[in-house]
Design a protein around this motif. Structure first.
Motif: not given
Length: 422
Positions: A232-248
């Motif tokens: 199934g399609p997975a839910k998104p999640f966030l990673v904090d890169l310090g000064g910018v966040k990355l959404g997967i």
């Protein structure tokens, strides 16, 4: 930053790899990856029990993530890594830990060796399928983080009889294929830095979905889903890169050729969820299939767009979304637009057959209703890319493409939604 690699070392490595047999590789793989609950160490073993874990001197048992099953005679183990941990070991070997502000992010994608019907790549020839070279050379760049933008599994059908280029290679959704396509050639890079894994269309249910579910999926493995491969399609999640966040975001099944209204509703919700959760600061989104990027596949140099994703993103993107990072196109590319859209950064030249019709000059081309204002494309070159944070505190980044031996092939300055390439 431009890196000059030693050609003598590269030649020696190529000669060594050419002599090596996959059977000589280690039967245990271990790495660190991000997921919705944070950071965890993982290990794959053919032994009956998980390897031991150690966190800051304290013994910590690795938990069983997935048990052996049909075509997967492996145990996959996991161990959460608490924030602030200083020394983490798996089977006595230290694993790479994250930096609070990673400044050097390696971006790779589309790394496997293609075997599908008449599309046959010479998987046994390291010059024709050079992912191992790229993985080893890019590890020498000492990245703080590795982002794989999807498509690990490519060996789907049998090698044609009497084809020496791929003779003896496994095929199908099995551990033998995942080991050959990703884990064995990527072993050195797996040990270099923490990873973020993005699911590609080759990890869809009917392709490499079972291997993805067992080994790399950031979410817990389900025995039922793992047996069928349908995740199934997975839910998104966030990673904090310090000064910018990355959404997967998992866009592995997004319909490209037409607007799929049912999918649009789901993806709009997924993108909105991660955008809202990120707050007001700068945000990048990483997903496999790009929305407004050309690879020339549909003629007029305007193919490669994804109509479903463009429809989902059109009224969902907020001004703080500055970049969309993808693969899917087997080329190094970057694009900025006349319209107020995030820049697109593409690193899909990791090992699979090249996209055949990528235009060298992108400026002025219209893709899915967006006009390319600035950008770069370097078709026909295997390699990887680096995202490097500006040292002056401006918040800017450089996006640099490299060939498989570490020679620079193009570079763009990224500042917000602006792109300046040369």
């Amino acid at each position: 930053m431009v890196h000059k690699k030693k050609t003598g070392l590269v030649a020696a490595l190529v000669a060594f790899w050419a002599l090596c047999s996959p059977a000589l590789a280690a039967d245990q793989f271990q790495w660190v990856q991000y997921g919705p609950e944070g950071l965890e160490a993982r290990a794959i073993t053919e032994k009956a029990a998980c390897p031991g874990g150690l966190i800051d001197g304290h013994q910590t048992e690795m938990a069983v993530r997935s048990t052996p099953g049909q075509d997967y005679p492996i145990l996959v183990c996991s161990m959460p890594i608490p924030a602030g941990a200083k020394d983490v070991r798996v089977d006595g070997v230290p694993v790479p830990l994250p930096k609070a502000q990673p400044n050097r992010i390696l971006v790779i994608g589309d790394t496997g060796c293609r075997l599908k019907g008449k599309q046959v790549q010479a998987c046994n020839d390291i010059s024709q399928w050079p992912f191992r070279i790229g993985a080893d050379i890019s590890s020498e760049f000492k990245p703080d983080l590795v982002l794989h933008v999807g498509d690990f599994h490519y060996r789907e059908t049998a090698c044609p009889i009497d084809n020496k280029g791929c003779a003896g290679t496994p095929f199908g959704d099995s551990w033998a294929v995942w080991r050959a396509d990703f884990f064995s050639p990527g072993e050195t890079l797996l040990k270099t830095a923490p990873w973020i894994f993005v699911r590609g269309n080759h990890e869809e249910c009917e392709r490499g979905g079972k291997g993805w579910a067992r080994t790399l999926d950031p979410y817990p493995w389900s025995a039922d889903a793992g047996k069928t491969g349908c995740l199934g399609p997975a839910k998104p999640f966030l990673v904090d890169l310090g000064g910018v966040k990355l959404g997967i975001v998992d866009v592995s099944t997004a319909d490209e050729a037409k607007v799929n209204e049912q999918q649009v509703a789901w993806y709009k919700s997924a993108f909105s969820t991660v955008i809202d959760a990120a707050g007001q600061g700068p945000l990048w989104l990483a997903f496999h299939r790009p929305a407004w990027v050309t690879d020339g596949s549909a003629g007029q140099n305007s193919g490669g767009d994804n109509k479903t994703l463009a429809a989902a993103l059109k009224d969902t993107l907020k001004p703080n979304v500055q970049a969309l990072i993808s693969g899917h196109h087997h080329v190094f590319e970057a694009m900025g637009y006349e319209q107020d859209l995030p820049v697109a950064l593409i690193s899909g030249h990791g090992g699979d057959d090249f996209s055949p019709d990528v235009p060298k000059n992108l400026i002025g081309l219209m893709v899915n209703g967006a006009t390319i204002k600035s950008g770069i494309a370097r078709p026909g070159i295997y390699g990887f890319a680096m995202l490097e944070r500006a040292s002056d505190g401006s918040g800017g980044w450089t996006f640099t493409g490299y060939d498989i031996h570490g020679k620079q092939i193009g570079q763009c300055a990224v500042a917000g939604r602006s792109l300046d390439c040369h």
